[in-house]
Structures are given as C-alpha cells and as structure tokens.
Design a protein around this motif. Sequence first.
Motif, mmCIF file in Angstrom:
data_model
loop_
_atom_site.group_PDB
_atom_site.id
_atom_site.type_symbol
_atom_site.label_atom_id
_atom_site.label_comp_id
_atom_site.label_asym_id
_atom_site.label_seq_id
_atom_site.Cartn_x
_atom_site.Cartn_y
_atom_site.Cartn_z
ATOM 1 N N UNK A 263 12.063 9.174 -1.702
ATOM 2 C CA UNK A 263 11.582 9.099 -0.321
ATOM 3 C C UNK A 263 10.370 10.006 -0.110
ATOM 4 N N UNK A 264 10.423 11.202 -0.689
ATOM 5 C CA UNK A 264 9.303 12.136 -0.548
ATOM 6 C C UNK A 264 8.043 11.578 -1.212
ATOM 7 N N UNK A 265 8.186 11.025 -2.407
ATOM 8 C CA UNK A 265 7.029 10.470 -3.129
ATOM 9 C C UNK A 265 6.410 9.301 -2.365
ATOM 10 N N UNK A 266 7.276 8.476 -1.748
ATOM 11 C CA UNK A 266 6.787 7.277 -1.056
ATOM 12 C C UNK A 266 6.329 7.554 0.381
ATOM 13 N N UNK A 267 6.591 8.735 0.907
ATOM 14 C CA UNK A 267 6.252 9.017 2.305
ATOM 15 C C UNK A 267 4.759 8.874 2.614
ATOM 16 N N UNK A 268 3.830 9.326 1.737
ATOM 17 C CA UNK A 268 2.409 9.095 2.044
ATOM 18 C C UNK A 268 2.044 7.607 2.052
ATOM 19 N N UNK A 269 2.698 6.830 1.191
ATOM 20 C CA UNK A 269 2.468 5.380 1.175
ATOM 21 C C UNK A 269 2.903 4.771 2.503
ATOM 22 N N UNK A 270 4.063 5.201 2.992
ATOM 23 C CA UNK A 270 4.568 4.704 4.271
ATOM 24 C C UNK A 270 3.618 5.070 5.415
ATOM 25 N N UNK A 271 3.095 6.283 5.394
ATOM 26 C CA UNK A 271 2.156 6.706 6.437
ATOM 27 C C UNK A 271 0.895 5.863 6.402
ATOM 28 N N UNK A 272 0.409 5.573 5.200
ATOM 29 C CA UNK A 272 -0.784 4.723 5.079
ATOM 30 C C UNK A 272 -0.515 3.337 5.667
ATOM 31 N N UNK A 273 0.648 2.761 5.356
ATOM 32 C CA UNK A 273 0.974 1.416 5.826
ATOM 33 C C UNK A 273 1.064 1.369 7.352
ATOM 34 N N UNK A 274 1.807 2.286 7.935
ATOM 35 C CA UNK A 274 2.025 2.221 9.371
ATOM 36 C C UNK A 274 0.794 2.633 10.169
ATOM 37 N N UNK B 204 4.711 -3.358 7.914
ATOM 38 C CA UNK B 204 4.805 -1.896 8.030
ATOM 39 C C UNK B 204 6.144 -1.472 8.636
ATOM 40 N N UNK B 205 6.636 -2.225 9.631
ATOM 41 C CA UNK B 205 7.924 -1.889 10.240
ATOM 42 C C UNK B 205 9.079 -2.214 9.293
ATOM 43 N N UNK B 206 8.843 -3.149 8.368
ATOM 44 C CA UNK B 206 9.864 -3.486 7.367
ATOM 45 C C UNK B 206 10.193 -2.305 6.465
ATOM 46 N N UNK B 207 9.341 -1.284 6.484
ATOM 47 C CA UNK B 207 9.621 -0.091 5.676
ATOM 48 C C UNK B 207 10.869 0.638 6.170
ATOM 49 N N UNK B 208 11.299 0.359 7.417
ATOM 50 C CA UNK B 208 12.477 1.048 7.965
ATOM 51 C C UNK B 208 13.755 0.721 7.187
ATOM 52 N N UNK B 209 14.156 -0.568 7.056
ATOM 53 C CA UNK B 209 15.373 -0.844 6.283
ATOM 54 C C UNK B 209 15.224 -0.551 4.797
ATOM 55 N N UNK B 210 14.012 -0.733 4.276
ATOM 56 C CA UNK B 210 13.788 -0.430 2.854
ATOM 57 C C UNK B 210 13.908 1.071 2.616
ATOM 58 N N UNK B 211 13.254 1.845 3.482
ATOM 59 C CA UNK B 211 13.338 3.298 3.360
ATOM 60 C C UNK B 211 14.746 3.815 3.582
ATOM 61 N N UNK B 212 15.484 3.159 4.478
ATOM 62 C CA UNK B 212 16.871 3.577 4.735
ATOM 63 C C UNK B 212 17.727 3.409 3.491
ATOM 64 N N UNK B 213 17.505 2.319 2.761
ATOM 65 C CA UNK B 213 18.249 2.101 1.508
ATOM 66 C C UNK B 213 17.899 3.184 0.486
ATOM 67 N N UNK B 214 16.595 3.469 0.370
ATOM 68 C CA UNK B 214 16.160 4.517 -0.558
ATOM 69 C C UNK B 214 16.737 5.875 -0.174
ATOM 70 N N UNK B 215 16.860 6.111 1.141
ATOM 71 C CA UNK B 215 17.394 7.394 1.610
ATOM 72 C C UNK B 215 18.820 7.609 1.120
ATOM 73 N N UNK B 216 19.589 6.527 1.055
ATOM 74 C CA UNK B 216 20.992 6.626 0.637
ATOM 75 C C UNK B 216 21.124 6.672 -0.878
ATOM 76 N N UNK B 217 20.405 5.779 -1.565
ATOM 77 C CA UNK B 217 20.617 5.617 -3.007
ATOM 78 C C UNK B 217 19.570 6.295 -3.884
ATOM 79 N N UNK B 218 18.347 6.429 -3.339
ATOM 80 C CA UNK B 218 17.256 6.952 -4.157
ATOM 81 C C UNK B 218 16.816 5.976 -5.229
ATOM 82 N N UNK B 219 17.213 4.694 -5.067
ATOM 83 C CA UNK B 219 16.909 3.676 -6.075
ATOM 84 C C UNK B 219 16.423 2.390 -5.419
ATOM 85 N N UNK B 220 15.669 1.592 -6.200
ATOM 86 C CA UNK B 220 15.235 0.273 -5.753
ATOM 87 C C UNK B 220 16.389 -0.719 -5.879
ATOM 88 N N UNK B 221 16.379 -1.736 -5.002
ATOM 89 C CA UNK B 221 17.390 -2.792 -5.055
ATOM 90 C C UNK B 221 16.827 -4.038 -4.372
#
Length: 290
Positions: free
Chosen positions: A116-127, A147-164
């Motif tokens: 989540x930390x690594x991807x946070x600048x990417x999320x900021x750029x998108x939104x 850009x708003x779709x990052x919410x459920x995707x980021x939420x999954x990463x927040x829990x698992x720390x993995x792609x799915x």
Amino acid sequence: MEYARKIGSKIKLYGELVMFSHTLFSLPFAMISMIWAAGGLPSSRIMLWGLIALIAARNGANAFNRVVDRVFDEQNPRTAHRHLPRKLLDAKEVLVFVVVNYAIFIFSAAMLNTLCFILSPVAIFLISSYSYTKRFTFLSHLYLGFSIASAPIGAWFAVTGKFAFTPFILGTVVMLWIAGFDIIYGSQDIDFDRSHGLWSIPSFFGLKNGLRIAAGLHAIMVLLLIALIPIRHLGWLYILGIIIAIALLMVEHRIIKPSNRKRMNIASYNLNQVISMVILFCTMGDFFLL
C-alpha cells in the motif's frame, strides 16, 4: 466561543467543498472488498487506517479538482455557486488542505503494509490527474471511474498485501458505475463544454447517444456483479441486492432531464448512494447470515 464557531464554520465549508457525503459511492465497495479479502471482519487496525486512507485520498482529490477547475466553475452558471468562485475559500488555502490530506493518505498506507505504501504515490497521481482529462478526452468519465476504482482494489491490498483477481472485478464494477452516472450528470453541461473546448461523452456524441452509452456501461456493470456470484459463491441475498440495484438503475435512467437540476441530482447522486448501500448490506448479509 467565537473561535470555536469559526473552526466549525471552516470545517463545514471544507466538507461541502469535497462533497463529503459522496463518500458513500466508494466506501461500500471498499468495505465489501475488505470483508471478502479478510474472510470476515478485518482487524480494527486495518479498518481504522483503511478508512483514514480512503477519506484522506478522496478529500485531497476532490479539493484538488476544485482548484484546477475553478476558472471553468466561475463561468458555468451551474457551478458558479461553488466555494472557490464565490471566494468562500482561497485557492492557496485549499492546496494546503490537499497536501495535508495526501500526506495523511501516504502515512495511512504505510501503516497498512509495504505494498500500500509503495502504491500510494501511484494512487495520488491517478486521482489527481483526472482533473485535467476533460481538457483533452471524452473518456474523462471512465478515467474518473478508474481512479475511484482504486478504493476496492486498495482495500483488498490493505488486508492481504497481495494482488488478486476479485478486487479488480469489483474495481471494474465501480469504474463502469461511476462513469455511467457521471455521463448522466455531465449531460447538463453539453452547451458549456462545447463552447469552452471541454470534452465529455454527451458533448462529443450528443445527448441521446451519451445516455445510451451510460446505460450500456451500467448494463456491463450489472453483468460483472452477476459474474461474481459463482466466483465468490454468493447466495440469494446478494442476488436480491442486484435485483434492487437494477430496479434503481432503471428508475435513474427514466427520470433523466438535463434541464431539471433537482431531477439530475436525484438521478446522479441520491439514487446511486442508495444503490451502493443496498449492494453493501445485501452482500454483508449474504456473507454473514447465509
């Protein structure tokens, strides 16, 4: 007492600026993603920092959009009442608010996990970059949804720390849903967009075709929600939620009238807030009760 009143008034202004009540668009899908990822309720730590991250990112992005679009907002009769055109807030002051919220978002992401930390600048750029898309592409509605779709995707990463695979389906649902009702909302500004060189699907394709495209995006969104049934082994309560959502979407598309602002706000915002909550409660009920 007077100082406290001023602080309260300022908080109210910023809440209105970023349309805080519209958090109901992304939050329910982020909660669904978290619950599915955790196989139940996630830990209180993840819930806390995930919620802070979501709110901070959304507040920062909306405030940044208001600053970037303030010149057009001043000229558009529909948006001239907003806070920056009316000088209720100063642009530099709002930019400080943006920076603070983005800093909170990055810190919250770091408190969740490394991914989540690594991807946070990417999320900021998108939104943040969404604010410029209407200047060069009619696909701005889809980019907003993306850009708003990052919410459920980021939420999954927040829990698992993995792609799915599942969070990206949920993210696509959100993208199509947001883009569809943003097209409906944007149909109010066809003439203004055309005269000021701004791009949108309604101004590019015309009102009727634009609304057909919005309906098509919502139809695909529903198909993806249905596709999640076998993937997540969902039951009748989730299906009931989809049926109610379809009914509300049909009402939304039937009441569209660009010349009637109240009706457009109901179609674009109120009904969609209900849709997101219906899907959330039915999905949670299906998960925890069945």
